[in-house]
Scaffold this active site. Structure first.
Site, PDB file in Angstrom:
ATOM      1  CG  ASP A 131     -38.385  37.255  55.935  1.00 29.08           C
ATOM      2  OD1 ASP A 131     -39.457  37.060  55.326  1.00 29.08           O
ATOM      3  OD2 ASP A 131     -38.105  38.356  56.446  1.00 29.08           O
ATOM      4  CB  SER A 132     -38.289  39.179  51.786  1.00 26.65           C
ATOM      5  OG  SER A 132     -38.996  39.777  52.849  1.00 26.65           O
ATOM      6  CB  CYS A 173     -41.082  34.858  53.955  1.00 29.37           C
ATOM      7  SG  CYS A 173     -41.658  36.078  52.762  1.00 29.37           S
ATOM      8  CD  GLU A 233     -36.074  44.381  55.625  1.00 30.51           C
ATOM      9  OE1 GLU A 233     -34.861  44.607  55.513  1.00 30.51           O
ATOM     10  OE2 GLU A 233     -36.527  43.291  56.017  1.00 30.51           O
ATOM     11  CB  CYS A 271     -46.291  40.368  57.013  1.00 25.92           C
ATOM     12  SG  CYS A 271     -44.650  40.953  56.526  1.00 25.92           S
ATOM     13  CG  HIS A 274     -40.778  42.342  57.647  1.00 26.29           C
ATOM     14  ND1 HIS A 274     -40.680  41.243  56.841  1.00 26.29           N
ATOM     15  CD2 HIS A 274     -39.654  43.079  57.420  1.00 26.29           C
ATOM     16  CE1 HIS A 274     -39.538  41.316  56.144  1.00 26.29           C
ATOM     17  NE2 HIS A 274     -38.907  42.418  56.484  1.00 26.29           N
TER      18      HIS A 274
HETATM   19  N1  DGL Z   1     -41.722  38.994  55.897  1.00 27.60           N
HETATM   20  C1  DGL Z   1     -42.369  38.633  54.703  1.00 27.60           C
HETATM   21  C2  DGL Z   1     -43.754  38.091  54.896  1.00 27.60           C
HETATM   22  O1  DGL Z   1     -43.975  37.461  55.904  1.00 27.60           O
HETATM   23  C3  DGL Z   1     -42.180  39.443  53.469  1.00 27.60           C
HETATM   24  C4  DGL Z   1     -42.294  40.884  53.491  1.00 27.60           C
HETATM   25  C5  DGL Z   1     -41.922  41.472  52.150  1.00 27.60           C
HETATM   26  O2  DGL Z   1     -40.810  41.194  51.706  1.00 27.60           O
HETATM   27  O3  DGL Z   1     -42.750  42.171  51.541  1.00 27.60           O
HETATM   28  O4  DGL Z   1     -44.604  38.219  54.053  1.00 27.60           O
END
Ligand code: DGL
Length: 268
Positions: free
Chosen positions: A9-10, A72, A151, A184, A186
């Site tokens: 993931d990012s 992600c 984050e 997402c 997150h």
């Molecule tokens: N968690 C990621 C997603 O599902 C990326 C969020 C990001 O880095 O902008 O898109």
């Protein structure tokens, strides 16, 4: 020889998928990489997301993973097909599982999707949903303020509530969705606030559970499941600050985890 499951993931968002993998596949070892240093991926151009994702993938391939989970949505939207073509191991993204889970829950087939700008602009969710049922009506919305907030470890409280309620206003005003996809990884970390803002009448869906089920099915089919007995030692890598990652990981995974090292995945 047993091999680990690779998860990328990012940043910390993929932990929401990792936690489901740990729950559904408790004997499997995970190697997780979060590119916290370069997070968010959402506002970045497609070519950059592709480049960064390949750097993460190459890092994990050196660890001899047996399956890759792109935890992600942004990276899934831009790289899934390419990775599936070029890698010899199975590659699982989070968008199709998320779409399937939402369709299972929706009664009126009006589905909302929230995600990063990259994911929303890619149109990957409407395509995945309509590929299953072309009559589905989709309302989607980019929420660029959510990932930086998560984050930073801001998951509760009035500041987080304000950001979520301001952002979701257009979605609340103009539609009759009965199901909302957290597009997402997150966003499950702020799920309680999202649910409160959008209302109890809306099913809020995250793709972690369905993604873990798909991983389990594919590994079972390929006879790749670990079939001994053990408590696996997972490895977590981040390219960025350890402290916030450690705190969110400990809370979210309900167990203390060890972050092996600060990963360097590119020379930039
Ligand atoms: N968690 C990621 C997603 O599902 C990326 C969020 C990001 O880095 O902008 O898109």
């Amino acid at each position: 020889m047993d091999q680990p499951i690779g998860v990328i993931d990012s940043g910390v968002g993929g932990l929401t998928v990792a936690s489901e993998l740990m729950r559904q596949l408790p004997k499997e070892q995970l190697i997780y990489l979060g590119d916290t240093l370069r997070c968010p991926y959402g506002p970045r151009p497609k070519e950059e997301v592709i480049k960064y994702t390949w750097e993460m993938v190459n890092f994990l391939l050196k660890k001899n993973i047996k399956i890759l989970v792109i935890a992600c949505n942004t990276a899934t939207a831009f790289t899934l097909e390419q990775l599936r073509t070029e890698l010899t191991i199975p590659v699982i993204g989070v968008i199709q599982p998320g779409a399937r889970a939402a369709i299972k829950m929706s009664q009126n087939m009006r589905i909302g999707v929230i995600g990063t700008e990259g994911t929303i602009n890619s149109n990957a969710y409407p395509q995945a949903l309509k590929a299953i049922n072309s009559t589905i009506r989709v309302n989607d919305l980019a929420c660029p303020r959510f990932v930086p907030m998560v984050e930073d470890g801001i998951l509760f409280g009035p500041d987080a509530y304000k950001v979520v309620s301001e952002t979701l206003k257009p979605l609340k005003e103009k539609n009759h969705i009965d199901t909302l996809i957290l597009g997402c990884t997150h966003y499950p970390l702020i799920r309680d606030i999202i649910q409160e803002v959008i209302g109890d009448h809306v099913n809020v869906i995250s793709s972690g559970e369905e993604t873990a089920r798909e991983v389990s099915t594919i590994m079972g089919y390929n006879k790749k499941l670990f079939n001994g007995n053990r408590i696996p030692e997972h490895q977590f890598f981040t390219t960025g600050r350890l402290d916030v990652f450690q705190r969110i990981a400990n809370n979210w995974l309900n167990q203390p985890i060890k972050i092996v090292e600060n990963a360097v995945i590119s020379s930039n």
